[in-house]
Write a protein that holds these residues in place. Structure first.
Motif, short mmCIF file in Angstrom:
data_model
loop_
_atom_site.label_atom_id
_atom_site.label_comp_id
_atom_site.label_asym_id
_atom_site.label_seq_id
_atom_site.Cartn_x
_atom_site.Cartn_y
_atom_site.Cartn_z
N PRO A 77 0.83 -1.21 0.00
CA PRO A 77 0.00 0.00 0.00
C PRO A 77 0.87 1.26 0.00
CG PRO A 77 -0.55 -1.48 1.84
CD PRO A 77 0.77 -1.91 1.30
N MET A 79 0.79 5.85 -0.99
CA MET A 79 0.01 7.02 -1.39
C MET A 79 0.64 7.65 -2.63
SD MET A 79 -1.61 8.69 1.97
CE MET A 79 -0.21 9.61 2.55
N HIS A 83 9.12 6.59 -4.28
CA HIS A 83 10.57 6.78 -4.14
C HIS A 83 11.19 5.44 -3.76
CE1 HIS A 83 9.80 6.69 0.16
NE2 HIS A 83 9.00 7.75 0.06
N GLY A 85 12.10 4.15 -1.10
CA GLY A 85 11.51 3.46 0.06
C GLY A 85 10.38 2.54 -0.38
N HIS A 86 9.49 3.07 -1.24
CA HIS A 86 8.39 2.25 -1.77
C HIS A 86 8.95 1.11 -2.64
CE1 HIS A 86 6.44 6.40 -1.53
NE2 HIS A 86 5.73 5.69 -0.68
N LEU A 89 10.19 -1.94 -0.94
CA LEU A 89 9.11 -2.84 -0.49
C LEU A 89 8.59 -3.68 -1.65
CD1 LEU A 89 7.04 -0.48 1.85
CD2 LEU A 89 8.73 -2.20 2.51
N PHE A 215 5.05 -3.23 4.60
CA PHE A 215 5.10 -1.89 5.16
C PHE A 215 6.54 -1.54 5.51
CE2 PHE A 215 0.77 -3.15 5.69
CZ PHE A 215 0.05 -1.98 5.48
N GLY A 216 6.83 -0.23 5.55
CA GLY A 216 8.20 0.22 5.82
C GLY A 216 8.44 0.46 7.30
N LYS A 218 10.22 2.67 8.36
CA LYS A 218 10.21 4.13 8.51
C LYS A 218 9.01 4.60 9.35
CE LYS A 218 9.95 8.56 6.84
NZ LYS A 218 8.55 8.77 6.74
N ASP A 219 7.85 3.96 9.12
CA ASP A 219 6.65 4.31 9.88
C ASP A 219 6.40 3.21 10.90
OD1 ASP A 219 5.61 6.75 8.28
OD2 ASP A 219 6.11 5.26 6.77
N GLU A 243 13.21 -2.55 5.61
CA GLU A 243 14.10 -1.55 6.24
C GLU A 243 13.86 -0.13 5.74
OE1 GLU A 243 18.29 -2.24 5.72
OE2 GLU A 243 18.10 -4.19 6.70
N THR A 244 14.17 0.84 6.58
CA THR A 244 14.06 2.25 6.17
C THR A 244 15.15 2.57 5.14
OG1 THR A 244 13.28 2.82 8.37
CG2 THR A 244 14.11 4.64 7.03
N GLN A 245 14.74 3.18 4.03
CA GLN A 245 15.70 3.61 3.01
C GLN A 245 16.02 5.08 3.26
OE1 GLN A 245 16.83 1.21 0.73
NE2 GLN A 245 15.63 -0.01 2.19
N LEU A 253 13.99 8.60 3.48
CA LEU A 253 13.23 9.03 2.30
C LEU A 253 11.77 9.19 2.69
CD1 LEU A 253 14.65 6.72 -0.50
CD2 LEU A 253 15.38 9.01 0.15
P1 AMP Z 1 3.36 6.31 2.01
O1 AMP Z 1 3.22 6.38 0.54
O2 AMP Z 1 4.16 7.41 2.61
O3 AMP Z 1 2.06 6.06 2.72
O4 AMP Z 1 4.24 5.00 2.29
C1 AMP Z 1 3.87 3.74 1.79
C2 AMP Z 1 4.74 2.69 2.40
O5 AMP Z 1 6.10 2.96 2.12
C3 AMP Z 1 4.61 2.62 3.93
O6 AMP Z 1 4.62 1.28 4.35
C4 AMP Z 1 5.84 3.35 4.38
O7 AMP Z 1 6.30 2.94 5.67
C5 AMP Z 1 6.83 2.93 3.32
N1 AMP Z 1 7.95 3.88 3.28
C6 AMP Z 1 7.87 5.22 3.17
N2 AMP Z 1 9.12 5.75 3.24
C7 AMP Z 1 9.97 4.73 3.40
C8 AMP Z 1 11.39 4.63 3.55
N3 AMP Z 1 12.17 5.70 3.55
N4 AMP Z 1 11.93 3.39 3.69
C9 AMP Z 1 11.14 2.28 3.69
N5 AMP Z 1 9.80 2.32 3.56
C10 AMP Z 1 9.23 3.51 3.42
#
Ligand code: AMP
Length: 383
Positions: A77, A79, A83, A85-86, A89, A215-216, A218-219, A243-245, A253
């Motif tokens: 999932p 939004m 980048h 980070g996404h 995953l 899920f990341g 990061k959150d 892992e957090t990128q 990110l």
């Molecule tokens: P978002 O689009 O911000 O809702 O994020 C979607 C998914 O990407 C969520 O599971 C976030 O935790 C993950 N995510 C966002 N930023 C990062 C990051 N820097 N490293 C790893 N996962 C991330």
């Protein structure tokens, strides 16, 4: 008699074409409807076979086919405003599933009434380019079980069929709330946030019925909320955490980093630096809250003081919302880390808009509004 037969056959054709017959999936349909399903073509991202689903019935029909073909499905999932980070995953999901579904939906109910819903970056074309490049990469890399097979990009009418519920704290609607974890930390600063996240994730899990969801880290609090929701609602999916990128200077990110602009971007590493100080103390053997968070808070204070000594057109002001040392399963604050469990160090910092700009200065997207940055570090258990 003959004319009546032609009329009857035309009307049965009309039922099938361009619509999903909710009583039958392709495998069980009579031949004429099988043809009709074939004709109701789902668009794809150009130069790929990645399907773009905007409606639930078509996605469900595709999902049923994966089940019948014994293909596992992983869901990522997002939004959008994709980048690395996404993407990380999606790579993880492609390594472990035959088919990866990426959802792209800016979910209104997780934004507070005064938050950045309207200005949240929407970069559909760029996101499609990123997915196309990833598709090529995954195809050329023999290690994966699967690839990104579909994007689910619904409208709000699709996601909220009874109408979009209020974003107010006491707004009425069909919500999923996960407490107490959803009320702590991020939930304390953003009281409707985890209600919105859990609600939209429940919908996405019900629509896609994935074997695994990604899920990341990061959150981190979001991962705890989603794991609890899956457990408490007996949902049939496994929550995986990637892992957090980070940028090379340590900044995690985030789609929201585009709001920062050059001057605030330099100071945006403050939070990760502050958390690293606490982590270093843990690695040196400190276990108490004061020993871990005291020096971290002191660094935040010094970095802010340095900024206050600069001129308004040079400085960056920020507010530390929280720095937390919490239990990894509940996110409850800890006085002492239990070595056998470890802990989560996390924090949130609000970067305030610059007070005075220099001519031609890049202030960031939308003129550089306040940006809330979050980050965390896992303090691993000691064996
Ligand atoms: P978002 O689009 O911000 O809702 O994020 C979607 C998914 O990407 C969520 O599971 C976030 O935790 C993950 N995510 C966002 N930023 C990062 C990051 N820097 N490293 C790893 N996962 C991330």
């Amino acid at each position: 008699m003959f004319a009546r037969a032609i009329k009857a056959s035309k009307s049965s054709l009309n039922v099938g074409i361009g619509r999903t017959n909710k009583h039958c999936s392709p495998q069980w349909c009579p031949p004429i409807n099988r043809y009709a399903h074939h004709r109701s073509r789902v668009p794809v991202i150009p130069h790929t076979s990645i399907k773009i689903f905007r409606e639930i019935p078509e996605l469900r029909e595709w999902r049923r086919k994966q089940l019948v073909d014994y293909r596992s499905v992983g869901l990522v999932p997002t939004m959008g405003a994709l980048h690395e980070g996404h993407i990380s995953l999606m790579r993880m999901a492609a390594a472990e599933n035959h088919r990866v579904v990426v959802s792209i939906y800016v979910n209104p109910t997780q934004f507070g009434v005064h938050e950045d819903l309207d200005s949240y970056p929407k970069t559909w074309e760029k996101d499609c380019d990123i997915l196309r490049d990833l598709d090529k990469e995954l195809a050329g890399d023999g290690k994966n079980l699967g690839s990104v097979a579909a994007v689910f990009a619904p409208t709000t009418n699709v996601m909220y069929p009874s109408g979009r519920p209020s974003q107010e704290v006491d707004g009425k609607g069909s919500f999923v709330t996960i407490t107490p974890v959803g009320e702590l930390l991020e939930g304390a600063s953003r009281p409707t946030f985890f209600r919105g996240v859990a609600t939209v994730c429940m919908k996405l899990f019900n629509i896609v019925t994935p074997e695994k969801v990604y899920f990341g880290q990061k959150d981190v609090q979001q991962t705890v909320v989603i794991k609890k929701m899956v457990k408490d609602f007996c949902m049939n999916t496994e929550v995986m955490v990637g892992e957090t990128q980070r940028e090379s200077d340590g900044l995690a990110l985030s789609s929201r980093n585009v709001y920062l602009g050059a001057r605030r971007r330099k100071l945006a590493t403050t939070l990760s630096k502050v958390l690293r100080v606490a982590e270093a103390n843990y690695l040196r053997g400190s276990r108490s809250r004061d020993e871990l968070l005291g020096p971290a808070r002191e660094l935040a204070r010094l970095l802010l003081m340095e900024q206050h000594q600069l001129q308004p057109q040079e400085r960056v002001k920020f507010e530390v919302d929280y720095i937390s040392l919490a239990d990894p399963d509940t996110m409850e604050e800890l006085e002492e880390v239990d070595e056998s469990k470890g802990a989560i160090l996390s924090g949130a910092v609000k970067m305030l808009p610059v007070e005075a700009s220099q001519p031609g200065e890049d202030l960031g997207l939308s003129g550089g509004p306040p940006v809330r940055l979050i980050d965390n570090i896992i303090l691993k258990p000691v064996k």
